[in-house]
Structure formats: C-alpha cells, structure tokens
Design a protein around this motif. Sequence first.
Motif, mmCIF file in Angstrom:
data_model
loop_
_atom_site.group_PDB
_atom_site.id
_atom_site.type_symbol
_atom_site.label_atom_id
_atom_site.label_comp_id
_atom_site.label_asym_id
_atom_site.label_seq_id
_atom_site.Cartn_x
_atom_site.Cartn_y
_atom_site.Cartn_z
ATOM 1 N N PRO B 50 0.840 -1.203 0.000
ATOM 2 C CA PRO B 50 0.000 0.000 0.000
ATOM 3 C C PRO B 50 0.874 1.253 0.000
ATOM 4 C CG PRO B 50 -0.747 -1.542 1.654
ATOM 5 C CD PRO B 50 0.543 -2.080 1.128
ATOM 6 N N PRO B 51 0.377 2.337 -0.616
ATOM 7 C CA PRO B 51 1.179 3.560 -0.700
ATOM 8 C C PRO B 51 1.149 4.313 0.623
ATOM 9 C CG PRO B 51 -0.971 3.942 -1.631
ATOM 10 C CD PRO B 51 -0.948 2.505 -1.208
ATOM 11 N N PRO B 52 2.118 5.194 0.841
ATOM 12 C CA PRO B 52 2.006 6.103 1.980
ATOM 13 C C PRO B 52 0.826 7.032 1.746
ATOM 14 C CG PRO B 52 3.879 6.683 0.600
ATOM 15 C CD PRO B 52 3.323 5.411 0.061
ATOM 16 N N PRO B 53 0.268 7.605 2.821
ATOM 17 C CA PRO B 53 -0.953 8.403 2.681
ATOM 18 C C PRO B 53 -0.790 9.584 1.731
ATOM 19 C CG PRO B 53 -0.331 8.188 4.996
ATOM 20 C CD PRO B 53 0.695 7.472 4.210
ATOM 21 N N VAL B 54 0.384 10.180 1.680
ATOM 22 C CA VAL B 54 0.591 11.292 0.749
ATOM 23 C C VAL B 54 1.757 10.968 -0.163
ATOM 24 C CG1 VAL B 54 -0.412 13.146 2.089
ATOM 25 C CG2 VAL B 54 1.915 12.416 2.567
ATOM 26 N N PHE B 238 -8.955 2.028 5.070
ATOM 27 C CA PHE B 238 -8.570 3.096 4.145
ATOM 28 C C PHE B 238 -9.742 4.037 3.862
ATOM 29 C CE2 PHE B 238 -4.445 1.588 1.890
ATOM 30 C CZ PHE B 238 -3.867 1.405 3.128
ATOM 31 N N ALA B 239 -10.958 3.487 3.780
ATOM 32 C CA ALA B 239 -12.111 4.341 3.495
ATOM 33 C C ALA B 239 -12.345 5.324 4.633
ATOM 34 C CB ALA B 239 -13.358 3.493 3.271
ATOM 35 N N LEU B 240 -12.067 4.892 5.865
ATOM 36 C CA LEU B 240 -12.313 5.769 7.012
ATOM 37 C C LEU B 240 -11.127 6.677 7.298
ATOM 38 C CD1 LEU B 240 -14.267 3.439 9.441
ATOM 39 C CD2 LEU B 240 -15.120 5.297 8.042
ATOM 40 N N SER B 241 -10.037 6.517 6.567
ATOM 41 C CA SER B 241 -8.890 7.395 6.767
ATOM 42 C C SER B 241 -9.179 8.731 6.102
ATOM 43 C CB SER B 241 -7.640 6.778 6.132
ATOM 44 O OG SER B 241 -7.699 6.930 4.729
ATOM 45 N N PRO B 242 -8.476 9.779 6.501
ATOM 46 C CA PRO B 242 -8.737 11.092 5.887
ATOM 47 C C PRO B 242 -8.006 11.315 4.567
ATOM 48 C CG PRO B 242 -7.260 11.325 7.764
ATOM 49 C CD PRO B 242 -7.552 9.865 7.630
ATOM 50 N N TYR B 243 -7.256 10.319 4.075
ATOM 51 C CA TYR B 243 -6.384 10.568 2.919
ATOM 52 C C TYR B 243 -7.045 10.181 1.602
ATOM 53 C CZ TYR B 243 -3.266 10.464 6.897
ATOM 54 O OH TYR B 243 -2.709 10.679 8.114
ATOM 55 N N GLU B 244 -7.048 11.130 0.678
ATOM 56 C CA GLU B 244 -7.630 10.900 -0.649
ATOM 57 C C GLU B 244 -6.962 9.712 -1.343
ATOM 58 O OE1 GLU B 244 -10.040 11.130 -3.750
ATOM 59 O OE2 GLU B 244 -10.269 12.121 -1.821
ATOM 60 N N ARG B 245 -5.625 9.616 -1.204
ATOM 61 C CA ARG B 245 -4.861 8.543 -1.853
ATOM 62 C C ARG B 245 -5.344 7.166 -1.385
ATOM 63 N NH1 ARG B 245 -4.013 6.157 -4.735
ATOM 64 N NH2 ARG B 245 -2.269 5.046 -5.620
#
Lengths: 299, 277
Positions: B50-54, B238-245
């Motif tokens: 998985p990618p880093p959040p940004v 991931f869906a509940l995380s704040p990151y668009e990525r």
Amino acid sequence: MSSGKIFYNTLTFLVFISLFIVIAVVISLSVTSYPIFLRDGLFFISKSVWNPVKEEYGILPALLGTLITSTLAVGLATPLAISLAVFSAEIVPPRFRALINNISDLMASLPSVIYGLWGLFILAPILNEYIMIPLHRYLGFIPLFSTKPVPTNLFTASVLLAIMIVPFASSIIREAYSAIPYYLKEAAYSIGLTRWEVIKIAIGYVKSAIFAGLFLALGRAMGETVAVAMVVGNIFNLPKSLFDMGYTIPSLIANQFPNAEAYNYMVPALYGGALMLFLIGLVINFFGLYLIKKVMIKS
Amino acid sequence: MNKRKIIEKLMLGVISTLAVISAIPIFAIMFNVYAEGLKHVNLSFLIDLPPPPVGDRVGGIGPALVGTFTLVSLAMVIGGAIGFFTGLYLSEFSHTKLSQYTQMFLQIMVEFPTIIIGLFAYTILVAPIKRFNALAGGFALSIVIIPYIALNVREAYKSIPYTLKEAAFSLGVSAPVAYLRILLSTARRGVLTALLIGMAKVAGETAPLLFTILGTTFTYFGGLDQPINAIPLLIYNFALSPYERWHQVAWGAAAVLLTIILLIFIVSRLIVKEVKL
C-alpha cells in the motif's frame, strides 16, 4: 473397531466441536462482561455516559441507536421486499424470473464493507443533499428532523441497512409465495378476481412468512457492523432526531475496542454490549425461526 | 374500464416500480465500484505494498490479497471440514438428541452478529499471546462459516433419495465409503455450492477480522502467528482514513473484491443450473 465405528465417532467428535463453539461464545461473552453488570447492574443499560477516564459506561445511546436504525430499516425495506418477491413470483414473465432472483441473491451476498464504502462516498452525500437537507428545511419543526443534517448519521445508516436487508427478506417471502398451491390462485381467478385481488389474497396467505422474513432481517440489521460503522457518524450521545450522528452497539464495539485494554472496565462494558445484542438477537431470531417453521408445516 | 380494473393496473404498477427501485442499488454499487475502482487496478496494484498516505507512489494491495487468500484457505480447511462433517451428521443421524440440539444451535448461530465472533476469537487466540495473528482471523472466519456450510450440506444430503442411500449401503461397503464416495458424488453439487457460498461469505467478512489480524502491516506473510492484512479490512481502514490517496486504494480494492465475489457467485449458479437439467 470397524471403520464405520471410527467414522461415526469422528463425526460425533466434530459435531461436538460445532456445538461446543456456540456454547463457548456465549460463555465467553457472559464471563467477560460479568464485572460491568456486577458493578453497575442495570444502570449499565439505562445510563447515557461513555467516559473511560472515569470508568463510567452506560450504553443506552448505542442501544437506542441500534433499535432506531434497525426498525427504521425494516420499515423502509418492508414494502420493497414484498414488492420484489411478488414481482418476481407473479408479475414478471417466467423467463426473466431466474435473472431477477439471481440479482436479488447476488445483492444478498455482497460483502457489507462494499455497501459501507458505497454508502459512505456515494449514498450519504446524495441522501444529504436531496432528502435530509430539504426535510430539515421544510419539516425541521418536527423533532425527528430537527438536527441540522451531516452526511453520516442514523438516517443514512437506516437507509443503507434497508438496502442491504431487502434481498434477504425478499428471498424468504419469495420462497413462501412460490409455494402457494396453484389451485388456491386458480380458485381465486375463477370467481373473477383481478390479478391485484389475487395477489392480496396470496399475500394474506403467506403473512407468517413475511413476518418471519422481516424479523430475521431485523436481527441482521441489528448485528451489522462495518457498513453501519462507516455511515452512522460514531458519536456517543443520546439521539434526539434521526439526523443525529450516533452509535449502534456493533459500531461502538468496532470503534472502541481497539483501545479498550487500556482501561479496567471498558472491555467488560463492550462485551456487555455484545451480550445485550446477542440476547435481543436471540429473541428476534427465535421468533423468526418459529414463524418459518409454522409456514413450512402449513405448506 | 371499471374501478377494479383501474385499481389493478395501478397496484401492479406500484409493485413493479417498488421492485425496480429495490434493484437499483445493486447496479449503482457495481457501477460506482468499477467506475471508481478499475482505473487504479493493474498488475502492480495487485502486487505492490500500500502507498504512503501522501505522495505520488501508486502502490497496491499485495499484502491484503495474500492475507485474504491465506485467511480464506484457513477458514475453508478448518471451518469447511467441521461444517461439512457436522452437516453430514445432521442429515444422516438426525434422530439423535445431539443432532437436534446442534441443529438448533447452528440455526441461531447463522444469524449471530459476526462482530461477536471476532470478540470471541480475540479472547481465545489474541489476548493470551498478546499479538494479533493470522490464525485468530482464520479461526474467527471458520466459526462464521461452520453453521452456513453445515446447514447447507445437511440440505444437500437430505435431498438424496432414500432408495439411493439404501442401494449404496446394500453394496456392503463401509460407512465412510458409502457417505464420502458414493453419496457425496450424488450430493456433490449441493455440497460444492455450500462450500462456495461459504467461501464468498468469508472472503468479504470484515467484522471478525477487526480485532484479530490487526491489518495495518506492510509485510506480505510472516507466519500464522503474525499480523496479516485482508482486502475487506483494508477497504474499511482506508475508506475511514482522511487521505484521498487511500480512498482511491479502497475503491480499487473494492473492485478486486467485487470481482472475486462475482466469480464465486457465477460459478455457484452454473453448478446449480447444471443440477436442474
């Protein structure tokens, strides 16, 4: 020992394991939640407080949230589930029947996390924009709609749950409906009734199955975790309107359990919530299964 | 047209409309999941970490895919076996008290909220060793499917005509041969469907995994006693995380999961179809 005997004993052993697991689940829930009931008694259910620092837990809001979302979901799902069942068994041309039933069964087997993802990013904004905000603007004087809506709240969770339980309830109704003896319908047609009047009679005939389907759907809606946790808002307060962000018992467990070990009574409190959920579900499912049995004996 | 005819037309219209409305979500879900998800899915998406959040790295769902495969295999081996033999017993020895009680308990357990099973697996397999692990997840998923498989296998064996069962035993073969070779080949479609439905169910289950496998690990597989990830859990987190990525990765993962479920579903329908011909 003959191979038949060994086989039988192995089978019995595995059956005991199945049986044992069910009993062990109930025992583990009771034993782990025991301290919170010992300390707070029924206040644990009737209070509205979630303060881990002071070790105060009362799950009333989550309990109410569970009851509100699941009953509203069943309410919304009832006309849809009955219509879908009747449509597939009575109205649609026979060659499309299998297709419709397959679509309905596919809906029932979609993972709830996909419903949750869709609910969070697609359904919630649409509901907010086109239903909740207008309802609040024009009917906000009614207490049910009095809170200024945000996309994720009890109402969104109820609608998503309704979407999820329609195919399940409908498949139970459909099965009973298709089992109605054809001579019953023929008799009804033969006295000159219209199709709608025959459908009315048929629906009356499968009343128990409809209730059974709806009860089992209610049990499902109460236990649904991830889809609800994604759209219910996850805020611990006593709901005053449908547009309040809230909690249900499963979503409370899902959100709070990861840091529960840090406190003395939070684990027992969450297991206590699970126990309540289990007991309510048990009553509902017993009733549903009882109704189904009645239908099966009748047909 | 008289009044009754008008009412008939009206009500049939209402029923059909409601039926169509209740089917809209499935098409909307499939459309949205594939429209949002497929643009991220390619071979490296299935393999990468998985990618880093940004940042720009595209990333993928490799560990979660491996994890889901591991967990489903575990659940099918443990839960599938116990469920199958329990179902066989429920059908063939239905007169015993053990059979009657077990069936009643399993019927209740089929509707158990699965998060309760997650808590149970946590108590049994995570709390004692103080580490989230793959085995606990597989165990929880096994418990989820035992009742499904048992009750459906029971139906499959029950549907074998009595005369066929008598014929099988009259050959003088032992009970295991009769049940597992002769009669199983008659009931195989029902049994296979039961196993496939169970598989689709565990592949998409999230709630039992929340407290058992941790899920945020960036390793593919470190052993059954180590944390692991799974596609449904990754979508949830991931869906509940704040990151668009991460939201994009969640949609991509959902497209993969939906495809897996669709494939299992189609195969199970083809099997059922065959049985009717």
